[in-house]
Write a protein that holds these residues in place. Structure first.
Motif, PDB file in Angstrom:
ATOM      1  N   ALA A   1      -7.570 -23.388  -5.519  1.00  0.00           N
ATOM      2  CA  ALA A   1      -6.667 -22.657  -4.616  1.00  0.00           C
ATOM      3  C   ALA A   1      -7.395 -22.450  -3.297  1.00  0.00           C
ATOM      4  O   ALA A   1      -8.516 -21.928  -3.274  1.00  0.00           O
ATOM      5  N   ARG A   2      -6.747 -22.865  -2.202  1.00  0.00           N
ATOM      6  CA  ARG A   2      -7.328 -22.704  -0.864  1.00  0.00           C
ATOM      7  C   ARG A   2      -6.469 -21.728  -0.068  1.00  0.00           C
ATOM      8  O   ARG A   2      -5.234 -21.832  -0.076  1.00  0.00           O
ATOM      9  N   PHE A   3      -7.135 -20.811   0.627  1.00  0.00           N
ATOM     10  CA  PHE A   3      -6.464 -19.729   1.345  1.00  0.00           C
ATOM     11  C   PHE A   3      -6.704 -19.881   2.836  1.00  0.00           C
ATOM     12  O   PHE A   3      -7.811 -20.212   3.266  1.00  0.00           O
ATOM     13  N   SER A   4      -5.681 -19.587   3.639  1.00  0.00           N
ATOM     14  CA  SER A   4      -5.853 -19.612   5.089  1.00  0.00           C
ATOM     15  C   SER A   4      -5.069 -18.467   5.719  1.00  0.00           C
ATOM     16  O   SER A   4      -4.119 -17.943   5.126  1.00  0.00           O
ATOM     17  N   GLY A   5      -5.485 -18.074   6.921  1.00  0.00           N
ATOM     18  CA  GLY A   5      -4.808 -17.029   7.670  1.00  0.00           C
ATOM     19  C   GLY A   5      -5.515 -15.694   7.635  1.00  0.00           C
ATOM     20  O   GLY A   5      -5.194 -14.799   8.420  1.00  0.00           O
ATOM     21  N   ASP A   6      -6.503 -15.533   6.744  1.00  0.00           N
ATOM     22  CA  ASP A   6      -7.253 -14.285   6.643  1.00  0.00           C
ATOM     23  C   ASP A   6      -8.422 -14.518   5.692  1.00  0.00           C
ATOM     24  O   ASP A   6      -8.512 -15.574   5.049  1.00  0.00           O
ATOM     25  N   VAL A   7      -9.292 -13.542   5.584  1.00  0.00           N
ATOM     26  CA  VAL A   7     -10.331 -13.550   4.553  1.00  0.00           C
ATOM     27  C   VAL A   7      -9.768 -12.823   3.341  1.00  0.00           C
ATOM     28  O   VAL A   7      -9.176 -11.748   3.457  1.00  0.00           O
ATOM     29  N   PHE A   8      -9.949 -13.396   2.161  1.00  0.00           N
ATOM     30  CA  PHE A   8      -9.374 -12.857   0.934  1.00  0.00           C
ATOM     31  C   PHE A   8     -10.489 -12.330   0.036  1.00  0.00           C
ATOM     32  O   PHE A   8     -11.662 -12.685   0.171  1.00  0.00           O
ATOM     33  N   GLU A   9     -10.104 -11.464  -0.912  1.00  0.00           N
ATOM     34  CA  GLU A   9     -11.003 -11.019  -1.967  1.00  0.00           C
ATOM     35  C   GLU A   9     -10.187 -10.723  -3.218  1.00  0.00           C
ATOM     36  O   GLU A   9      -8.950 -10.746  -3.187  1.00  0.00           O
ATOM     37  N   MET A  10     -10.879 -10.466  -4.323  1.00  0.00           N
ATOM     38  CA  MET A  10     -10.214 -10.328  -5.627  1.00  0.00           C
ATOM     39  C   MET A  10     -10.484  -8.958  -6.221  1.00  0.00           C
ATOM     40  O   MET A  10     -11.563  -8.386  -6.040  1.00  0.00           O
ATOM     41  N   GLU A  11      -9.480  -8.424  -6.947  1.00  0.00           N
ATOM     42  CA  GLU A  11      -9.684  -7.232  -7.761  1.00  0.00           C
ATOM     43  C   GLU A  11      -9.122  -7.464  -9.148  1.00  0.00           C
ATOM     44  O   GLU A  11      -8.241  -8.317  -9.351  1.00  0.00           O
ATOM     45  N   ASP A  12      -9.637  -6.717 -10.107  1.00  0.00           N
ATOM     46  CA  ASP A  12      -9.205  -6.809 -11.500  1.00  0.00           C
ATOM     47  C   ASP A  12      -8.083  -5.799 -11.705  1.00  0.00           C
ATOM     48  O   ASP A  12      -8.321  -4.603 -11.865  1.00  0.00           O
ATOM     49  N   GLN A  13      -6.846  -6.294 -11.714  1.00  0.00           N
ATOM     50  CA  GLN A  13      -5.703  -5.386 -11.793  1.00  0.00           C
ATOM     51  C   GLN A  13      -5.487  -4.820 -13.188  1.00  0.00           C
ATOM     52  O   GLN A  13      -4.628  -3.959 -13.373  1.00  0.00           O
ATOM     53  N   ARG A  14      -6.261  -5.263 -14.155  1.00  0.00           N
ATOM     54  CA  ARG A  14      -6.186  -4.632 -15.472  1.00  0.00           C
ATOM     55  C   ARG A  14      -6.577  -3.160 -15.388  1.00  0.00           C
ATOM     56  O   ARG A  14      -6.201  -2.376 -16.271  1.00  0.00           O
ATOM     57  N   ASN A  15      -7.333  -2.776 -14.339  1.00  0.00           N
ATOM     58  CA  ASN A  15      -7.645  -1.365 -14.121  1.00  0.00           C
ATOM     59  C   ASN A  15      -6.399  -0.497 -14.110  1.00  0.00           C
ATOM     60  O   ASN A  15      -6.431   0.670 -14.483  1.00  0.00           O
ATOM     61  N   TRP A  16      -5.281  -1.047 -13.625  1.00  0.00           N
ATOM     62  CA  TRP A  16      -4.016  -0.312 -13.514  1.00  0.00           C
ATOM     63  C   TRP A  16      -3.006  -0.798 -14.553  1.00  0.00           C
ATOM     64  O   TRP A  16      -1.816  -0.576 -14.417  1.00  0.00           O
ATOM     65  N   THR A  17      -3.482  -1.479 -15.582  1.00  0.00           N
ATOM     66  CA  THR A  17      -2.687  -2.089 -16.662  1.00  0.00           C
ATOM     67  C   THR A  17      -1.741  -3.162 -16.145  1.00  0.00           C
ATOM     68  O   THR A  17      -0.705  -3.421 -16.750  1.00  0.00           O
ATOM     69  N   ASP A  18      -2.081  -3.824 -15.029  1.00  0.00           N
ATOM     70  CA  ASP A  18      -1.383  -5.034 -14.594  1.00  0.00           C
ATOM     71  C   ASP A  18      -2.048  -6.228 -15.280  1.00  0.00           C
ATOM     72  O   ASP A  18      -3.267  -6.285 -15.394  1.00  0.00           O
ATOM     73  N   ALA A  19      -1.253  -7.198 -15.686  1.00  0.00           N
ATOM     74  CA  ALA A  19      -1.788  -8.346 -16.423  1.00  0.00           C
ATOM     75  C   ALA A  19      -2.214  -9.444 -15.455  1.00  0.00           C
ATOM     76  O   ALA A  19      -1.626 -10.532 -15.418  1.00  0.00           O
ATOM     77  N   SER A  20      -3.265  -9.188 -14.663  1.00  0.00           N
ATOM     78  CA  SER A  20      -3.671 -10.195 -13.675  1.00  0.00           C
ATOM     79  C   SER A  20      -5.002  -9.857 -13.029  1.00  0.00           C
ATOM     80  O   SER A  20      -5.429  -8.698 -12.985  1.00  0.00           O
ATOM     81  N   PHE A  21      -5.637 -10.928 -12.525  1.00  0.00           N
ATOM     82  CA  PHE A  21      -6.664 -10.813 -11.508  1.00  0.00           C
ATOM     83  C   PHE A  21      -5.967 -11.135 -10.187  1.00  0.00           C
ATOM     84  O   PHE A  21      -5.333 -12.184 -10.070  1.00  0.00           O
ATOM     85  N   LYS A  22      -6.078 -10.246  -9.208  1.00  0.00           N
ATOM     86  CA  LYS A  22      -5.329 -10.409  -7.954  1.00  0.00           C
ATOM     87  C   LYS A  22      -6.257 -10.777  -6.806  1.00  0.00           C
ATOM     88  O   LYS A  22      -7.245 -10.077  -6.551  1.00  0.00           O
ATOM     89  N   THR A  23      -5.923 -11.870  -6.108  1.00  0.00           N
ATOM     90  CA  THR A  23      -6.608 -12.226  -4.874  1.00  0.00           C
ATOM     91  C   THR A  23      -5.682 -11.885  -3.719  1.00  0.00           C
ATOM     92  O   THR A  23      -4.531 -12.332  -3.689  1.00  0.00           O
ATOM     93  N   TYR A  24      -6.175 -11.099  -2.776  1.00  0.00           N
ATOM     94  CA  TYR A  24      -5.348 -10.532  -1.715  1.00  0.00           C
ATOM     95  C   TYR A  24      -6.039 -10.702  -0.376  1.00  0.00           C
ATOM     96  O   TYR A  24      -7.261 -10.925  -0.294  1.00  0.00           O
ATOM     97  N   SER A  25      -5.275 -10.559   0.687  1.00  0.00           N
ATOM     98  CA  SER A  25      -5.827 -10.740   2.023  1.00  0.00           C
ATOM     99  C   SER A  25      -6.300  -9.409   2.600  1.00  0.00           C
ATOM    100  O   SER A  25      -5.836  -8.343   2.197  1.00  0.00           O
TER     101      SER A  25
END
Length: 638
Positions: A179-203
């Motif tokens: 996965a390649r990202f453009s338009g900003d610098v991105f980072e990831m958080e572990d959304q299981r902390n909030w009981t979301d079923a995902s690792f989220k990469t966000y801008s």
């Protein structure tokens, strides 16, 4: 093939939002996905899920997710083009999003133009990876051209697993994905902390200042491009269709519910007891004055009191009235330990039974050391000459597991019980998110037990929407002043999004059964759900017990009893997930009379016939969509 968002069954319709019911299946060549509103979900290549979702999101200065409205969906020669707007009251952002599907690449690009000035915490694309990838090697490409090799965390990561992201690369069972990202610098958080079923990469990294003021005419443009290849370089069996086209089918066309009975096997007793079940004092204006009563078996009432709120005596009085003969579970929100004395003295002098007292700082939402020391001494002094037992003293956080996960080192010297709360709608109010949060609750509580390291756990309140905004950048209002009837309500009543119509849904009863199955592990002593009455309650204003209230009442009758293992279709409930692939959940225990009580719930839209075995004789139970039933069995065998 799975239905939307990774579930293997069609979720009961009364848990879904309208946009979920209108989901579309999109396919071209080796690619398939579901389009739900503006969200491209369940992105698969050659039949293997490679991403949970790519979404455009806008979050305001208090991290509230603004509604993304789709005005048009057009088919192009290579995919889709969507147009819409964002905003609660009127348009704030006008946006367009393109989805282009090639032979081995999928590209999503967004252009968003601000049409009304506002302050944002986040705006742009997010990418969600499946929690099933936990432990998978991940190669992170950085803007300066370097790479870092890491692994997606198995335990819930308290902080960002990856930062300064320009690309991510990983390999699934058969497919390698970049996965390649453009338009900003991105980072990831572990959304299981909030009981979301995902690792989220966000801008936009969280290390940068926020909120950010956006002016009319400001434009945000971002893109995510996926490149997929079969492991070993095996080529697809057929070339990509020409001319390019997108096939759009109603999602319901993908559903093929099983018609054969599903076997549910009653097993041996587990090494855990059913926790105490409680609910919270009603925060709505009516406050239960209609005479609505929660099930008798729910033996405690939780109330949060902030002495800085002028109306705290009225809030406490309401809780005492609503509790009746029940004990209070008091959670104090404080700035200093001295603030606790008027509240505790009032309860002690009135002889109100208080089963436990928790203390949390109103700014950090944590049990800071100074508060624990001051209030601990106060409790000892006030209850020194009282015949009734002194309340159990509780630390931890009044917020999500996130705060416990990130800050538990600050509680290392605390030897008493630990608390945290659960709010599945922190990021996403979808019904699929609600159902998927159940498996993540099992993940979170396992990590909480590890962190507690032998200290008892008290989980709750568990609520659909937030009781308060733990991440707001603006100060909450003080609310009403000196109102003995609390005519405007208090607490959650004043928090936007705290109330959800699905509180009274029939299928929420099945959700509660699955949630208790996930959370009632060894080490958890109490679970607290929702409010007693009202729009967030177990009992509606007309006195009708909701499905959630009925299910909790049945479970509360088993408090202190030994849990019993249940397998459904060969799937051990509460092991890796509290819901079977058919959408069935179960909770079982041996009641004081020696009978095995099994509570079954159906989270699916399709009816299911259950064949209960492992007891004295097989039983057949028909579960309607979203239904919950209670079954008594005279005896069982492993």
């Amino acid at each position: 093939m799975t239905s939307r968002s990774g579930t293997t069954f069609r979720v009961a319709s009364d848990l879904l939002l309208d946009r979920e019911r209108d989901a579309l299946a999109v396919g071209r060549g080796p690619w398939s996905a579901s389009l739900r509103g503006s969200e491209l979900d369940d992105i698969a290549f050659d039949g293997e899920l490679v991403l949970r979702s790519i979404r455009f999101v806008v979050r305001d200065q208090d991290w509230k997710t603004l509604p993304v409205i789709v005005d048009a969906v057009d088919h192009t020669t290579s995919g889709l083009h969507l147009r819409g707007r964002v905003g609660d009251d009127g348009e704030t952002v006008a946006w367009s999003l393109s989805v282009d599907l090639g032979a081995s690449t999928l590209r999503v690009a967004v252009r968003a133009e601000v049409t009304a000035a506002f302050r944002r915490a986040r705006i742009g694309l997010i990418v969600l990876q499946s929690p099933a990838l936990a432990g998978t090697e991940l190669v992170v490409g950085h803007p300066e051209g370097s790479t870092t090799t890491t692994r997606l965390p198995e335990h819930v990561a308290p902080h960002q697993p990856a930062i300064r992201i320009e690309s991510l690369a990983w390999t699934g069972d058969r497919i390698g994905t970049t996965a390649r990202f453009s338009g900003d610098v991105f980072e990831m958080e572990d959304q299981r902390n909030w009981t979301d079923a995902s690792f989220k990469t966000y801008s936009t990294p969280l290390s940068l200042p926020f909120p950010v003021a956006l002016a009319v005419g400001d434009v945000v443009e971002q893109s995510v491009e996926l490149s997929c290849a079969r492991v070993g370089g095996v080529e697809p069996a057929a070339p990509l269709a020409t001319p390019l086209a997108v096939t759009v089918l109603p999602e319901t066309d993908l559903e093929h519910p099983a018609t054969e009975p599903v076997e549910a096997r009653i097993g041996a007793p587990l090494d855990s007891l059913v926790p105490t079940i409680s609910t919270s004092a009603s925060s709505d204006p009516d406050g239960g004055r209609s005479g609505a009563l929660v099930p008798d078996a729910i033996s405690e009432l939780l109330v949060e009191i902030d002495p800085a709120v002028v109306d705290w005596p009225a809030i406490l009085d309401r809780a005492v009235r609503q509790a009746g003969s029940r004990s209070l579970d008091l959670r104090l929100v404080l700035g200093t330990g001295d603030e606790a004395e008027p509240v505790l003295r009032r309860l002690r002098d009135a002889g109100i039974p208080v089963v436990r007292v928790g203390v949390f700082h109103r700014r950090t939402h944590l049990s800071e050391s100074a508060l624990l020391a001051a209030v601990g001494e106060l409790l000892q002094r006030l209850w020194a000459d009282v015949e009734a037992p002194s309340p159990v003293f509780v630390g931890g956080t009044r917020a999500h597991f996130t705060e416990l996960n990130r800050n538990h080192a600050r509680l290392d010297r605390w030897t008493g019980p630990v608390a945290f709360s659960v709010t599945p709608f922190m990021h996403d109010r979808a019904g699929h998110q609600l159902v998927e949060s159940l498996a993540m609750q099992a993940v979170v509580v396992a990590d909480a037990v590890r962190i507690a390291d032998g200290r008892p756990l008290h989980v709750g309140p568990v609520t659909l929407g937030a009781r308060y905004n733990a991440v707001a950048t603006t100060k909450a209002g003080a609310g009403v002043t000196a109102d003995p009837d609390l005519r405007a309500g208090f607490g959650a009543e004043l928090v936007p999004g705290a109330t959800d119509d699905r509180q009274s849904a029939e299928a929420l009863g099945a959700w509660v059964v699955a949630s208790v199955a996930a959370l009632a592990v060894p080490g958890v002593e109490s679970l607290s759900y929702f409010e007693a009455t009202g729009p967030r309650g177990l009992v509606a204003a007309d006195g009708t017990v909701t499905a959630a209230g009925r299910a909790l009442g049945w479970i509360a009758e088993l408090s202190g009893s030994s849990r019993v293992e249940v397998e459904i279709g060969g799937h051990r409930i509460g092991d890796s997930s509290p819901v079977s692939p058919e959408g069935v959940t179960a909770f079982a225990a041996v009641d004081p009379a020696g009978r095995t009580v099994v509570i079954l719930g159906n989270l699916a839209e399709a009816p299911v016939r259950i064949r209960l075995v492992g007891a004295s004789e097989p039983r057949t139970v028909d579960l309607a969509p979203g239904a919950v039933v209670r079954v008594e069995i005279a005896g069982s065998s492993s």
